[in-house]
Each structure stands twice: as C-alpha cells, then as structure tokens.
Design a protein around this motif. Structure first.
Motif, PDB file in Angstrom:
ATOM      1  N   UNK A 137      28.284  45.756   2.489  1.00 32.44           N
ATOM      2  CA  UNK A 137      27.405  46.847   2.254  1.00 32.44           C
ATOM      3  C   UNK A 137      28.335  47.457   1.111  1.00 32.44           C
ATOM      4  N   UNK A 138      27.677  48.308   0.177  1.00 35.63           N
ATOM      5  CA  UNK A 138      28.103  49.134  -0.928  1.00 35.63           C
ATOM      6  C   UNK A 138      27.746  50.432  -0.742  1.00 35.63           C
ATOM      7  N   UNK A 139      29.118  51.089  -1.042  1.00 33.13           N
ATOM      8  CA  UNK A 139      28.756  52.724  -0.959  1.00 33.13           C
ATOM      9  C   UNK A 139      28.918  53.270  -2.048  1.00 33.13           C
ATOM     10  N   UNK A 140      28.470  54.683  -2.408  1.00 36.76           N
ATOM     11  CA  UNK A 140      28.830  55.526  -3.655  1.00 36.76           C
ATOM     12  C   UNK A 140      29.059  56.815  -2.962  1.00 36.76           C
ATOM     13  N   UNK A 141      30.401  57.462  -3.198  1.00 32.49           N
ATOM     14  CA  UNK A 141      30.781  58.503  -2.622  1.00 32.49           C
ATOM     15  C   UNK A 141      30.494  58.811  -1.183  1.00 32.49           C
ATOM     16  N   UNK A 142      29.740  59.173  -0.628  1.00 36.53           N
ATOM     17  CA  UNK A 142      29.563  59.258   0.927  1.00 36.53           C
ATOM     18  C   UNK A 142      28.418  58.814   1.427  1.00 36.53           C
ATOM     19  N   UNK A 143      27.786  57.693   0.572  1.00 32.42           N
ATOM     20  CA  UNK A 143      26.388  57.418   0.889  1.00 32.42           C
ATOM     21  C   UNK A 143      26.459  55.644   0.900  1.00 32.42           C
ATOM     22  N   UNK A 144      25.815  54.953   1.706  1.00 39.65           N
ATOM     23  CA  UNK A 144      25.432  53.492   1.683  1.00 39.65           C
ATOM     24  C   UNK A 144      24.521  53.573   0.702  1.00 39.65           C
ATOM     25  N   UNK A 145      24.649  52.739  -0.247  1.00 44.67           N
ATOM     26  CA  UNK A 145      23.627  52.600  -1.191  1.00 44.67           C
ATOM     27  C   UNK A 145      22.877  51.165  -1.002  1.00 44.67           C
ATOM     28  N   UNK A 146      23.511  49.833  -0.766  1.00 48.31           N
ATOM     29  CA  UNK A 146      22.993  48.733  -0.634  1.00 48.31           C
ATOM     30  C   UNK A 146      23.740  47.843   0.588  1.00 48.31           C
ATOM     31  N   UNK A 147      22.700  47.303   1.426  1.00 44.91           N
ATOM     32  CA  UNK A 147      23.136  46.328   2.406  1.00 44.91           C
ATOM     33  C   UNK A 147      22.592  45.065   1.782  1.00 44.91           C
ATOM     34  N   UNK A 167      22.525  49.420  14.862  1.00 46.63           N
ATOM     35  CA  UNK A 167      22.333  49.348  16.271  1.00 46.63           C
ATOM     36  C   UNK A 167      22.863  47.761  16.623  1.00 46.63           C
ATOM     37  N   UNK A 168      23.919  47.381  15.838  1.00 49.01           N
ATOM     38  CA  UNK A 168      24.457  46.286  15.840  1.00 49.01           C
ATOM     39  C   UNK A 168      25.353  45.857  17.355  1.00 49.01           C
ATOM     40  N   UNK A 169      25.629  46.929  17.941  1.00 48.36           N
ATOM     41  CA  UNK A 169      26.492  46.861  19.087  1.00 48.36           C
ATOM     42  C   UNK A 169      27.894  46.961  18.715  1.00 48.36           C
ATOM     43  N   UNK A 170      28.058  46.424  17.469  1.00 53.85           N
ATOM     44  CA  UNK A 170      29.632  46.010  17.184  1.00 53.85           C
ATOM     45  C   UNK A 170      29.715  47.060  15.922  1.00 53.85           C
ATOM     46  N   UNK A 175      31.663  49.368  10.025  1.00 59.64           N
ATOM     47  CA  UNK A 175      32.892  48.790   9.458  1.00 59.64           C
ATOM     48  C   UNK A 175      32.972  48.214   8.002  1.00 59.64           C
ATOM     49  N   UNK A 176      31.761  47.718   7.765  1.00 58.95           N
ATOM     50  CA  UNK A 176      31.641  46.944   6.361  1.00 58.95           C
ATOM     51  C   UNK A 176      31.547  48.221   5.104  1.00 58.95           C
ATOM     52  N   UNK A 177      31.102  49.520   5.733  1.00 61.81           N
ATOM     53  CA  UNK A 177      31.225  50.526   5.020  1.00 61.81           C
ATOM     54  C   UNK A 177      32.599  51.305   4.942  1.00 61.81           C
ATOM     55  N   UNK A 178      33.564  50.956   5.743  1.00 61.54           N
ATOM     56  CA  UNK A 178      34.906  51.351   5.680  1.00 61.54           C
ATOM     57  C   UNK A 178      34.897  52.786   6.417  1.00 61.54           C
ATOM     58  N   UNK A 179      34.083  53.081   7.485  1.00 60.95           N
ATOM     59  CA  UNK A 179      33.855  54.156   8.046  1.00 60.95           C
ATOM     60  C   UNK A 179      35.102  54.250   9.150  1.00 60.95           C
ATOM     61  N   UNK A 377      31.329  60.409  10.494  1.00 60.19           N
ATOM     62  CA  UNK A 377      32.099  61.248  10.091  1.00 60.19           C
ATOM     63  C   UNK A 377      32.040  61.661   8.358  1.00 60.19           C
ATOM     64  N   UNK A 378      32.155  60.459   7.957  1.00 61.84           N
ATOM     65  CA  UNK A 378      32.553  60.507   6.504  1.00 61.84           C
ATOM     66  C   UNK A 378      31.506  59.673   5.740  1.00 61.84           C
ATOM     67  N   UNK A 379      30.395  59.326   6.390  1.00 63.95           N
ATOM     68  CA  UNK A 379      29.201  58.957   5.415  1.00 63.95           C
ATOM     69  C   UNK A 379      27.994  59.514   5.956  1.00 63.95           C
ATOM     70  N   UNK A 380      27.237  59.738   5.051  1.00 65.51           N
ATOM     71  CA  UNK A 380      26.058  60.884   5.169  1.00 65.51           C
ATOM     72  C   UNK A 380      24.901  60.102   5.426  1.00 65.51           C
ATOM     73  N   UNK A 381      24.528  58.714   5.096  1.00 65.02           N
ATOM     74  CA  UNK A 381      23.069  58.525   5.452  1.00 65.02           C
ATOM     75  C   UNK A 381      23.164  57.272   6.410  1.00 65.02           C
ATOM     76  N   UNK A 382      24.192  57.314   7.290  1.00 66.42           N
ATOM     77  CA  UNK A 382      24.422  56.179   8.369  1.00 66.42           C
ATOM     78  C   UNK A 382      24.403  56.771   9.676  1.00 66.42           C
ATOM     79  N   UNK A 383      23.831  56.344  10.692  1.00 61.54           N
ATOM     80  CA  UNK A 383      23.524  56.812  11.990  1.00 61.54           C
ATOM     81  C   UNK A 383      23.796  55.174  12.842  1.00 61.54           C
ATOM     82  N   UNK A 384      24.243  55.950  14.012  1.00 62.46           N
ATOM     83  CA  UNK A 384      24.475  54.760  15.220  1.00 62.46           C
ATOM     84  C   UNK A 384      23.530  55.018  16.530  1.00 62.46           C
ATOM     85  N   UNK A 385      23.130  53.822  16.777  1.00 60.67           N
ATOM     86  CA  UNK A 385      22.545  53.833  17.981  1.00 60.67           C
ATOM     87  C   UNK A 385      22.870  52.677  19.216  1.00 60.67           C
TER      88      UNK A 385
END
Ligand SMILES: Cc1cc2nc3c(=O)[nH]c(=O)nc-3n(C[C@H](O)[C@H](O)[C@H](O)COP(=O)(O)OP(=O)(O)OC[C@H]3O[C@@H](n4cnc5c(N)ncnc54)[C@H](O)[C@@H]3O)c2cc1C
Length: 449
Positions: A137-147, A167-170, A175-179, A377-385
C-alpha cells in the motif's frame, strides 16, 4: 467496467471508486452495497473462493441474526443472502437455537452459500478478482493512493481507488498503510481452530445418547430428531474426557459444538484448538475422526468428508478507529447517535489456556455499532468491515459473529460509495445521510438523528 470481467483478468491501471479487500461475509456485503449504491466497485480476494471464513472454515452455521428475545437485528445484505439460499434450498433460514445459546441460528450449506454470494455480487455489478492478494500500500498524507496486488498465474498490478474498505479479517490494508492498531491484549488473542465435516453419521443413536445423557450437554430443553433438517449439540464432554484419558485425543476440551444435518448423515465439528498452527490442528482432526468412530454412538461409520481450507482465526489485528466498541458498550446495550446498525450476539471468548469457553456473557438487548468503529483515525479514505473493525478484545468476542460482519461490511461499503460519489473522504461522510441510505437498504438499527 463490466461485471463479467472477473477472476483472472485484471485490467491495467485499475481505478475503481471503491476497492473492497476480502470476500468474506463483510467484504461481500461491502461490495454489494457499494456497487448497488452506484459506485464502480472492485472486490479482491486472496483465495479462489467467495465466502471467507463462514463458507470455507466450514462453519455451516451463521449466527447473530436475532437478539436473545428473538427480535431480528441483522437485515440488509445478510438477510438477502439467507433468503437467496433458502430459495435454492441451501438453508432452512433462521431456526430456533436448540441449546438456547442464542434465540436463533442459521444453518447454511457452505458451498451453496459461496455460490449464492457470488450470484449476488454479479447482480450488484461489483467486479471480482479472485486469487488476488494485497501485498503493498502507498499513502500520501492521510490517504491511501495505491494498493498493490498479486494475482496467481497473472502477476502484479496496481489499483488506485478513491476509497478502500478493508474486510480482510486481519486489517491487512490498515497494517500495510501504517495505521494505528488496537493494543489492548497483545499476544493473547483467541486460539485458532480447523473445522471438520463428518459424513456417515447415524443420528438416531447420537440423538438418543443426547436425550438420555442431558448432563453431558448444554441445557436447552430440546434435542432434535433424526429426521430433522438440522440439529445443534453443545456437549459430549464425558466422551471427550474418556478419549483424552485413553490417550486418543492429545488436547483437552470440555465440550464440542456439533452442527448436524441428520437426514444427510453430516456433522460439522468445532473441537480442534491451538495457538500453534495447521500441522497441530491436522493431527487433532485425525484424532477427532478416530475418536468419533470409537466413542460416539452412531459414529462407527463416520468418515472425514471435508476439512476447512484455511485455519479459522477468531481474533487478530484490529483497527484503532475514531471510536472503539468496548465491553461496556456491548454488555450495556449502549445506544449511539451515529449507529450504522445493531448487534446482539453474546460476548463469546475462547481462551487459549482453557479447555472450554473462557466466558460467554449474554446481552440484555442489542447494542449500537457507531460509525466511528469503521473509520481509521489517521487515514481518511480507508474504512473497515467485519472482524477487524475497531473493538476491544472483549467487544470483538461479540462483533466478530457473521451476522454482525454482514452489517458492518454493508455499512462500510455504503459509506465508501457515498464518499466516492460525493468526492469527499470517509471522515466527511454525513452520518444522517448514511443512516438513511442504510435504512433504505433494509439495515436494522441505523437510526436517524
Ligand atoms: C473456528 C471458528 C468458529 C466460528 N463459529 C462461528 C459460528 O458458528 N457462527 C458465526 O456466525 N461465526 C462464527 N465464527 C466467527 C466468524 O466466522 C468470523 O468472525 C467471520 O466469518 C469473519 O468475517 P469477515 O468477513 O470479517 O472475515 P473473513 O470471512 O475471514 O474474510 C476475510 C477474507 O479476506 C481475505 N484476505 C485476507 N488477507 C487478504 C489479502 N492480503 N488480500 C486479499 N484478500 C485477503 C481472506 O482470504 C478472506 O476470504 C467462527 C470463527 C471461527 C474461527
């Protein structure tokens, strides 16, 4: 983007509005909801299957659709999947829980469940890439830009989504984005199991044993019959103890869960358990089959019909969200203005050191699932399910149940679509509008303010 461009044919420069990672209960619900909400949606899944742990850990037993009093708490995509399966004969629907652990339980044939979920995905217009694992995963600022993903037999590709639902369960993407992650119980997560399915079980003698040895089973006032569609037993502790004492079972369990299809002679057993890995569980599976044939009435001709295709993980990494669901929230049936759904399954914790359940805490009523539990908390375009939403260890003991994973996945997918279509990030989602969208989708308990 066509709903038929699936599986092994990733296109170059994939730029979906919503990327959903993991096609388990939560990911299927998220992708269906996002696509039906109008977002161009791509679902990637590391294995060759749709259905995740509910299907391929062979649970055959979805739970958590009702509270203890029998009020339905899960609607939306979860309910639609059950209805579709019922239509094809792959589930009897919600039936009373024979042992009184919860009000209802929902037997499903695991393979038919997976097919039904794939049908629903296709109808929604979501694209699907199987055998495709997120690796970077790559991030720029508080956003994930590339997966970055790797597709077996195809190679690597890069996805540039506007919004991502993990929704990876894990919590792989987080984690890859450093959240930031939950740290409330380091190194003390619940043990893992490998479910197994027996064929050739004669349920007449087995159910007679259950009827004549009530002390060896959880009380529920009802033992099913050999011509029932489905039966549910928690127990056989005395026979497990005998097998352990005789050296045939290498680990101790005080009870097992048996989800049985009597007329088919099939029984799914939840009994293996370790904090080690697959090879230890494999030995336990073989020992269980041998034990079942020797000790269990009606088991003489049983054989191993199937074993889960993955180790069953109850708990692993969880996100630190803008809001964290706690034991007090769950046991106190806490209400929240930002509710995106409700849940009511008991807190169900298996302790790695205990031969039984560590503890099970029933709930007086349903609790609300706050929107903030789905948002980093610290990434703005990432949600969990699903299982990796923001919960403490104890609250996860309830929220990890599949009905609730359907609810949180659907909420995260709908929120991601609203944000992607509106051109804003997940932190800026108008919760009132999200709740209205979820209510319109049939999600229960997404209350307006
Ligand atoms: C032994 C056991 C028994 C259980 N019994 C019950 C029960 O009886 N009833 C019940 O309702 N619940 C039960 N549960 C709980 C429930 O099954 C899980 O908590 C729930 O299925 C989790 O759903 P999910 O969608 O969050 O994750 P999953 O269903 O695990 O889906 C996650 C998906 O993400 C994929 N993935 C992971 N990493 C990547 C990556 N890097 N790239 C792409 N994809 C990835 C995985 O392959 C998987 O398909 C049980 C769990 C276990 C382990």
């Amino acid at each position: 983007m066509s709903p038929t461009s699936t599986d092994l044919t990733p296109e170059p420069a994939v730029t979906p509005q919503v990327l959903v990672v993991g096609a388990g209960s939560a990911g299927v619900a998220a992708a269906v909801a996002a696509a039906e909400s109008g977002a161009d949606t791509l679902l990637v899944e590391a294995t060759g299957h749709v259905g995740g742990t509910l299907a391929w850990q062979l649970l055959e037993h979805s739970a958590g659709f009702h509270d203890a009093a029998g009020n339905q708490v899960t609607g939306g995509v979860g309910q639609r999947i059950v209805a579709l399966l019922q239509r094809y004969g792959g589930s009897p629907g919600h039936i009373p829980d024979d042992v009184g652990y919860t009000a209802t339980r929902t037997p499903v044939n695991h393979a038919e469940l997976a097919m039904a979920e794939a049908v629903l995905l296709h109808e929604s217009g979501a694209r699907l890439m199987l055998n495709t694992a997120v690796t970077g995963v790559s991030t720029e600022g508080s956003a994930v830009t590339e997966v970055r993903v790797e597709t077996a037999g195809v190679g690597g590709s890069v996805i540039r989504p506007a919004l991502v639902v993990d929704c990876s369960g894990d919590a792989v993407v987080f984690a890859l984005a450093g959240a930031a992650m939950q740290t409330d119980r380091p190194g003390r997560t619940q043990p893992v199991s490998l479910m197994l399915k027996l064929g050739g079980v004669d349920f007449g003698p087995l159910l007679d044993y259950a009827r004549t040895h009530p002390d060896d089973f959880r009380p529920g006032g009802h033992v099913g019959a050999a011509d029932d569609d489905h039966v549910n037993l928690w127990g056989l502790g005395a026979l497990l103890a005998a097998g352990h004492a005789d050296g045939r079972l290498s680990w101790r369990r005080t009870e097992l869960h048996l989800a049985g299809w009597p007329t088919r002679g099939e029984a799914v057993l939840n009994v293996t358990r370790t904090v080690s890995g697959y090879t230890v569980l494999a030995r336990q599976v073989l020992e269980t089959v041998d034990w079942f044939r020797r000790y269990v009435p009606g088991g003489a001709n049983a054989y191993l019909a199937a074993v889960a295709d993955r180790v069953g993980v109850r708990e692993s990494r969880r996100v630190l969200g803008r809001r964290t669901l706690t034991q007090d929230d769950v046991l106190g049936a806490r209400r929240d203005d930002t509710a995106v759904g409700i849940a009511a399954f008991p807190i169900d914790v298996h302790d790695a050191d205990a031969p039984g359940l560590s503890h099970t805490d029933g709930l007086p009523a349903a609790y609300d699932i706050p929107f903030g539990t789905l948002v980093a908390q610290n990434l703005t375009n990432l949600l969990a399910g699903g299982r990796c939403i923001s919960t403490t260890h104890e609250a996860n003991g309830s929220a990890r149940i599949t009905a609730t994973c359907f609810t949180t996945g659907e909420a995260a997918g709908t929120a991601a679509a609203l944000a992607a279509l509106g051109g804003f990030d997940a932190h800026a989602v108008d919760v009132g509008k999200l709740q209205a969208a979820l209510r319109a989708r049939g999600v229960i308990g997404a209350r307006g303010r």
